[in-house]
Design a protein around this motif. Structure first.
Motif, PDB file in Angstrom:
ATOM      1  N   ALA A 200       0.799  -1.270   0.360  1.00  0.00           N
ATOM      2  CA  ALA A 200      -0.038  -0.221   0.274  1.00  0.00           C
ATOM      3  C   ALA A 200       1.071   1.203  -0.314  1.00  0.00           C
ATOM      4  N   GLY A 201       2.082   1.236   0.382  1.00  0.00           N
ATOM      5  CA  GLY A 201       2.827   2.853  -0.037  1.00  0.00           C
ATOM      6  C   GLY A 201       4.542   2.194   1.355  1.00  0.00           C
ATOM      7  N   LEU A 202       4.180   3.412   1.413  1.00  0.00           N
ATOM      8  CA  LEU A 202       4.980   3.303   2.835  1.00  0.00           C
ATOM      9  C   LEU A 202       4.795   3.333   4.498  1.00  0.00           C
ATOM     10  N   ARG A 203       4.982   2.479   5.023  1.00  0.00           N
ATOM     11  CA  ARG A 203       4.191   2.603   6.386  1.00  0.00           C
ATOM     12  C   ARG A 203       5.323   3.082   7.681  1.00  0.00           C
ATOM     13  N   LEU A 204       4.996   4.392   8.304  1.00  0.00           N
ATOM     14  CA  LEU A 204       6.489   5.088   9.217  1.00  0.00           C
ATOM     15  C   LEU A 204       5.239   5.070  10.036  1.00  0.00           C
ATOM     16  N   ARG A 205       6.130   4.287  11.205  1.00  0.00           N
ATOM     17  CA  ARG A 205       6.518   3.841  12.324  1.00  0.00           C
ATOM     18  C   ARG A 205       7.103   4.766  13.745  1.00  0.00           C
ATOM     19  N   ILE A 206       5.650   4.400  14.444  1.00  0.00           N
ATOM     20  CA  ILE A 206       6.719   4.489  15.821  1.00  0.00           C
ATOM     21  C   ILE A 206       6.595   3.065  16.344  1.00  0.00           C
TER      22      ILE A 206
ATOM     23  N   ARG B 131       5.900  21.947  -7.025  1.00  0.00           N
ATOM     24  CA  ARG B 131       5.070  21.334  -6.550  1.00  0.00           C
ATOM     25  C   ARG B 131       5.160  20.181  -5.263  1.00  0.00           C
ATOM     26  N   VAL B 132       3.933  20.020  -4.576  1.00  0.00           N
ATOM     27  CA  VAL B 132       4.477  18.486  -4.856  1.00  0.00           C
ATOM     28  C   VAL B 132       2.316  18.010  -4.070  1.00  0.00           C
ATOM     29  N   ASP B 133       2.898  16.521  -4.358  1.00  0.00           N
ATOM     30  CA  ASP B 133       1.535  16.224  -4.302  1.00  0.00           C
ATOM     31  C   ASP B 133       1.732  15.087  -3.474  1.00  0.00           C
ATOM     32  N   VAL B 134       1.377  15.007  -2.028  1.00  0.00           N
ATOM     33  CA  VAL B 134       1.735  13.814  -0.959  1.00  0.00           C
ATOM     34  C   VAL B 134       0.294  12.588  -0.709  1.00  0.00           C
ATOM     35  N   THR B 135       0.137  12.017  -1.199  1.00  0.00           N
ATOM     36  CA  THR B 135      -1.381  10.849  -0.796  1.00  0.00           C
ATOM     37  C   THR B 135      -1.237  10.324   0.549  1.00  0.00           C
ATOM     38  N   VAL B 136      -1.789  10.150   1.531  1.00  0.00           N
ATOM     39  CA  VAL B 136      -1.686   9.551   2.447  1.00  0.00           C
ATOM     40  C   VAL B 136      -2.407   8.886   3.702  1.00  0.00           C
ATOM     41  N   THR B 137      -3.460   7.957   4.366  1.00  0.00           N
ATOM     42  CA  THR B 137      -3.818   8.186   5.411  1.00  0.00           C
ATOM     43  C   THR B 137      -3.185   8.630   6.757  1.00  0.00           C
ATOM     44  N   ALA B 138      -3.767   8.659   7.242  1.00  0.00           N
ATOM     45  CA  ALA B 138      -3.482   9.912   8.609  1.00  0.00           C
ATOM     46  C   ALA B 138      -3.394   8.703   9.567  1.00  0.00           C
ATOM     47  N   SER B 139      -2.745   8.653  10.866  1.00  0.00           N
ATOM     48  CA  SER B 139      -1.968   8.039  11.843  1.00  0.00           C
ATOM     49  C   SER B 139      -3.924   8.536  12.583  1.00  0.00           C
ATOM     50  N   THR B 140      -3.933   7.274  13.240  1.00  0.00           N
ATOM     51  CA  THR B 140      -4.996   7.311  14.372  1.00  0.00           C
ATOM     52  C   THR B 140      -4.836   6.894  15.912  1.00  0.00           C
TER      53      THR B 140
ATOM     54  N   GLY C 118     -12.224  10.869   6.488  1.00  0.00           N
ATOM     55  CA  GLY C 118     -12.987   9.939   7.200  1.00  0.00           C
ATOM     56  C   GLY C 118     -11.640   9.404   7.823  1.00  0.00           C
ATOM     57  N   ARG C 119     -11.168   8.633   8.828  1.00  0.00           N
ATOM     58  CA  ARG C 119     -10.822   7.418   9.830  1.00  0.00           C
ATOM     59  C   ARG C 119     -10.938   6.658   8.644  1.00  0.00           C
ATOM     60  N   GLY C 120      -9.649   6.595   8.350  1.00  0.00           N
ATOM     61  CA  GLY C 120      -8.614   5.129   7.686  1.00  0.00           C
ATOM     62  C   GLY C 120      -8.973   5.677   5.628  1.00  0.00           C
ATOM     63  N   GLU C 121      -9.023   6.731   5.270  1.00  0.00           N
ATOM     64  CA  GLU C 121      -8.998   6.997   3.932  1.00  0.00           C
ATOM     65  C   GLU C 121      -7.767   8.007   3.641  1.00  0.00           C
ATOM     66  N   GLN C 122      -7.578   7.121   2.056  1.00  0.00           N
ATOM     67  CA  GLN C 122      -6.464   8.048   1.867  1.00  0.00           C
ATOM     68  C   GLN C 122      -7.549   9.449   0.893  1.00  0.00           C
ATOM     69  N   HIS C 123      -5.622  10.219   1.038  1.00  0.00           N
ATOM     70  CA  HIS C 123      -6.092  11.848   0.745  1.00  0.00           C
ATOM     71  C   HIS C 123      -5.475  12.624   0.432  1.00  0.00           C
ATOM     72  N   THR C 124      -4.930  13.455  -1.516  1.00  0.00           N
ATOM     73  CA  THR C 124      -3.954  13.961  -1.319  1.00  0.00           C
ATOM     74  C   THR C 124      -4.036  15.388  -1.269  1.00  0.00           C
ATOM     75  N   TRP C 125      -2.800  15.789  -0.881  1.00  0.00           N
ATOM     76  CA  TRP C 125      -2.469  17.309  -0.369  1.00  0.00           C
ATOM     77  C   TRP C 125      -1.197  17.925  -1.210  1.00  0.00           C
ATOM     78  N   THR C 126      -2.131  18.872  -2.043  1.00  0.00           N
ATOM     79  CA  THR C 126      -0.659  19.581  -3.005  1.00  0.00           C
ATOM     80  C   THR C 126      -0.483  20.977  -2.463  1.00  0.00           C
ATOM     81  N   ALA C 127       1.089  21.179  -2.854  1.00  0.00           N
ATOM     82  CA  ALA C 127       1.286  22.351  -2.326  1.00  0.00           C
ATOM     83  C   ALA C 127       2.586  22.960  -3.323  1.00  0.00           C
ATOM     84  N   ALA C 128       2.473  24.365  -3.916  1.00  0.00           N
ATOM     85  CA  ALA C 128       2.678  24.777  -4.867  1.00  0.00           C
ATOM     86  C   ALA C 128       2.955  26.452  -4.123  1.00  0.00           C
ATOM     87  N   TRP C 129       4.472  26.599  -4.146  1.00  0.00           N
ATOM     88  CA  TRP C 129       4.981  27.649  -4.270  1.00  0.00           C
ATOM     89  C   TRP C 129       5.973  28.090  -5.681  1.00  0.00           C
TER      90      TRP C 129
END
Length: 245
Positions: free
Chosen positions: A39-45, A105-114, A179-190
């Protein structure tokens, strides 16, 4: 455009540094914990992970970034001097500008931690290798685990001046339909016109402030609170795809 969906057997060493601001601490404290999954990269603590700096405890982080820069040992030169309590270089790092354009520009698609006490963040941060004033930040988003709801998520976005006297810190909170567990894409441009941030293609922040100097991308999972008695590890967030242009 550079696109990474983390589908290989290892991180791309030509794009990513798997340490969080390693110049301000030691290697064993800055190194990221992560898995490459289908599913991609899983960052862990992890439960046995060290605090990023003993002075900052509780603060554990797993981070990827696209550049490194510091001055010599004991100096105050280095990328992202984000604290005012005497950050000094503890590990001198080689200047590496893997991706650090002066506009883009960057586009980053993530599923946030809960997971309790965690925050997922994406920043564009001035490298400072040309000028110590080049320290501003585009905060693409900061999402606390507690701000992720069943249908909506609250995030912090904006510009942080840090040590750049040409900028004014301008941060705001936005609510996005994720919502919880949903993928979403953030885009930033400067660029010359300023800064724009969108989520799911919808503009959520804009500013005419200009950060026309090299910015590196940072993708971070933080644990910023002491674990409770029922804390489960590892705590995690998913990064599905990053596109850079």
């Amino acid at each position: 455009m550079v696109v990474d969906d983390f589908g290989g057997e290892r991180l791309d060493p030509g794009l990513w540094v798997d340490h969080y601001l390693p110049q301000w601490t030691t290697s064993e404290r800055s190194v990221a914990r992560y898995d490459l999954t289908g599913a991609g990269l899983r960052l862990r603590i992890d439960a046995d992970q060290l605090d990023w700096r003993p002075e900052d405890a509780p603060l554990r982080v797993s981070n990827l970034q696209t550049a490194t820069f510091s001055g010599p040992l004991g100096s105050e030169r280095g990328t992202h001097r984000h604290r005012t309590d005497g950050l000094v270089v503890r590990t001198a790092v080689t200047e590496r500008l893997l991706w650090a354009p002066a506009s883009g520009r960057v586009d980053v698609t993530v599923t946030a931690s809960t997971d309790p006490g965690c925050m997922l963040a994406v920043w564009l941060v001035g490298t400072e290798h040309l000028d110590a004033r080049d320290s501003g930040e585009v905060c693409v988003f900061e999402i606390d685990a507690e701000a992720v709801g069943e249908r909506t998520t609250t995030a912090r976005v904006g510009v942080k001046a840090h040590h750049d006297p040409r900028l004014v810190t301008d941060m705001t909170e936005v609510v996005v339909p994720v919502g919880r567990g949903e993928q979403h894409t953030w885009t930033a441009a400067w660029d010359e016109d300023g800064v724009r941030v969108a989520c799911g293609g919808q503009l959520v922040y804009s500013s005419t402030q200009r950060l026309l100097y090299p910015l590196q991308l940072m993708v971070d999972l933080f644990e910023t609170a002491l674990p409770g008695p029922a804390s489960n590890y590892p705590k995690s967030a998913l990064v599905h795809r990053v596109a850079l242009s």
